[in-house]
Design a protein around this motif. Sequence first.
Motif, PDB file in Angstrom:
ATOM      1  N   THR A  96       0.864  -1.179   0.000  1.00 53.94           N
ATOM      2  CA  THR A  96       0.000   0.000   0.000  1.00 53.94           C
ATOM      3  C   THR A  96       0.899   1.227   0.000  1.00 53.94           C
ATOM      4  OG1 THR A  96      -1.774  -1.133   1.194  1.00 53.94           O
ATOM      5  CG2 THR A  96      -1.769   1.271   1.266  1.00 53.94           C
ATOM      6  N   SER A 122      -6.832  -5.994   0.900  1.00 53.60           N
ATOM      7  CA  SER A 122      -7.519  -5.699   2.153  1.00 53.60           C
ATOM      8  C   SER A 122      -8.073  -6.999   2.711  1.00 53.60           C
ATOM      9  CB  SER A 122      -8.662  -4.699   1.910  1.00 53.60           C
ATOM     10  OG  SER A 122      -9.353  -4.425   3.117  1.00 53.60           O
ATOM     11  N   SER A 134      -9.510  -9.104  -0.392  1.00 51.69           N
ATOM     12  CA  SER A 134     -10.088  -8.254  -1.431  1.00 51.69           C
ATOM     13  C   SER A 134      -8.925  -7.547  -2.116  1.00 51.69           C
ATOM     14  CB  SER A 134     -11.050  -7.237  -0.812  1.00 51.69           C
ATOM     15  OG  SER A 134     -11.578  -6.369  -1.790  1.00 51.69           O
ATOM     16  N   LYS A 171      -7.449   1.602  -2.593  1.00 47.32           N
ATOM     17  CA  LYS A 171      -6.975   1.135  -1.280  1.00 47.32           C
ATOM     18  C   LYS A 171      -6.953   2.283  -0.269  1.00 47.32           C
ATOM     19  CE  LYS A 171      -5.305  -1.464   1.949  1.00 47.32           C
ATOM     20  NZ  LYS A 171      -4.042  -2.207   1.908  1.00 47.32           N
ATOM     21  N   ASN A 174     -10.306   2.563   0.990  1.00 52.29           N
ATOM     22  CA  ASN A 174     -10.542   1.443   1.892  1.00 52.29           C
ATOM     23  C   ASN A 174      -9.998   1.748   3.287  1.00 52.29           C
ATOM     24  OD1 ASN A 174     -11.017  -1.760   2.075  1.00 52.29           O
ATOM     25  ND2 ASN A 174      -9.107  -1.275   3.119  1.00 52.29           N
ATOM     26  N   GLN A 175      -8.791   2.258   3.346  1.00 51.13           N
ATOM     27  CA  GLN A 175      -8.172   2.544   4.638  1.00 51.13           C
ATOM     28  C   GLN A 175      -8.866   3.684   5.377  1.00 51.13           C
ATOM     29  OE1 GLN A 175      -7.003  -0.287   4.604  1.00 51.13           O
ATOM     30  NE2 GLN A 175      -5.017   0.182   5.557  1.00 51.13           N
ATOM     31  N   VAL A 178     -12.005   1.955   6.841  1.00 54.26           N
ATOM     32  CA  VAL A 178     -11.659   1.035   7.924  1.00 54.26           C
ATOM     33  C   VAL A 178     -11.288   1.803   9.193  1.00 54.26           C
ATOM     34  CG1 VAL A 178      -9.983  -0.689   8.703  1.00 54.26           C
ATOM     35  CG2 VAL A 178     -10.993  -0.871   6.424  1.00 54.26           C
ATOM     36  N   HIS A 237      -1.202   1.687   9.569  1.00 57.01           N
ATOM     37  CA  HIS A 237      -2.427   2.443   9.273  1.00 57.01           C
ATOM     38  C   HIS A 237      -2.176   3.943   9.382  1.00 57.01           C
ATOM     39  CE1 HIS A 237      -6.965   1.531   9.010  1.00 57.01           C
ATOM     40  NE2 HIS A 237      -6.666   2.606   8.315  1.00 57.01           N
ATOM     41  N   ASP A 240      -0.805   4.803   6.095  1.00 61.25           N
ATOM     42  CA  ASP A 240      -1.850   4.790   5.065  1.00 61.25           C
ATOM     43  C   ASP A 240      -2.748   6.021   5.147  1.00 61.25           C
ATOM     44  OD1 ASP A 240      -0.816   2.371   4.340  1.00 61.25           O
ATOM     45  OD2 ASP A 240      -2.481   1.173   5.082  1.00 61.25           O
TER      46      ASP A 240
END
Length: 299
Positions: A96, A122, A134, A171, A174-175, A178, A237, A240
């Motif tokens: 990522t 993910s 995913s 992505k 996505n992060q 999440v 994270h 990210d």
Amino acid sequence: MSTVAIIGLGIMGLPMAVNLVKAGHDVIGYNRSQDKTDQLVEAGGRGASSVADAVRNAEFIITMVPDSPDVEAVLTGEDGVLAHAQQGAYWIDASTIRPDVSTRLAAAAEESGLKALDAPVSGGEQGAIEATLSIMVGGAEGDFAAALPILEAVGKTIVHVGPAGSGQTVKAANQLIVAGTIQLVAEALVFLEAHRVDTAAAVKVLAGGLAGNRILDRKAEGMLARTFEPGFRVDLHHKDLGIVVAAAREAGVAIPLGAHTAQLMGSLRAQGHGSLDHSALLLLVEQLSGIAPTDPSSR
């Protein structure tokens, strides 16, 4: 079956490599720490002594390393992929990283005769172990089709989302989702505990309604037990969310809740919790609420 090189055998990379072995591929792994390589060999793969050694005869090359500079070093270094991979090989970056860096490195790979896909994943460690990841894939449609059998060995939901860099952009989204969801689940759990509700029962009913989500399914039990064994570390994270904030700023998009969550993740990391699972955001909610950490069994 294909010869697949995997660079980076960490929490995600190792189980992905093992699943490729199980699918019948000839898998060659390289990792900076030898013990991870040894685990791949025990699972039926092969170990390499360097990136060059791993990629030299590979048809597909997967990189799974922490950040943009790491991917660039693996790709462009003297011992790297561009210098030693065979012409026509497919380079699949499952890391990522920043979308702009991904696009630039894909162009460099194409100029060197490789076919590049950005394919971040993910699903966390459990998804990697179960081969249910995913995978959001950027790159040429023909290259995606050629790489699909490799991706199917490690993932379940695999979607081509656009040209080079698109996978990394998806992505990032996505992060963002999440992290925000973890923060809200953490707040809900602390709220429920403060009212001395049966939290296990509450999680069960919440998960069956509109509030249901994967974080409740996969993380709530550990959050209630205050066990934060890393499936995905706060450090990563935090990195990210830095990508998300920068990309949103570049696009001129407001992400007020995302930016606030990024600050909370950064604060948690600054307090020395970077090695914990990202669900440890619950600890910060407790701290902000003036609640001293306690044994959950006493609640």
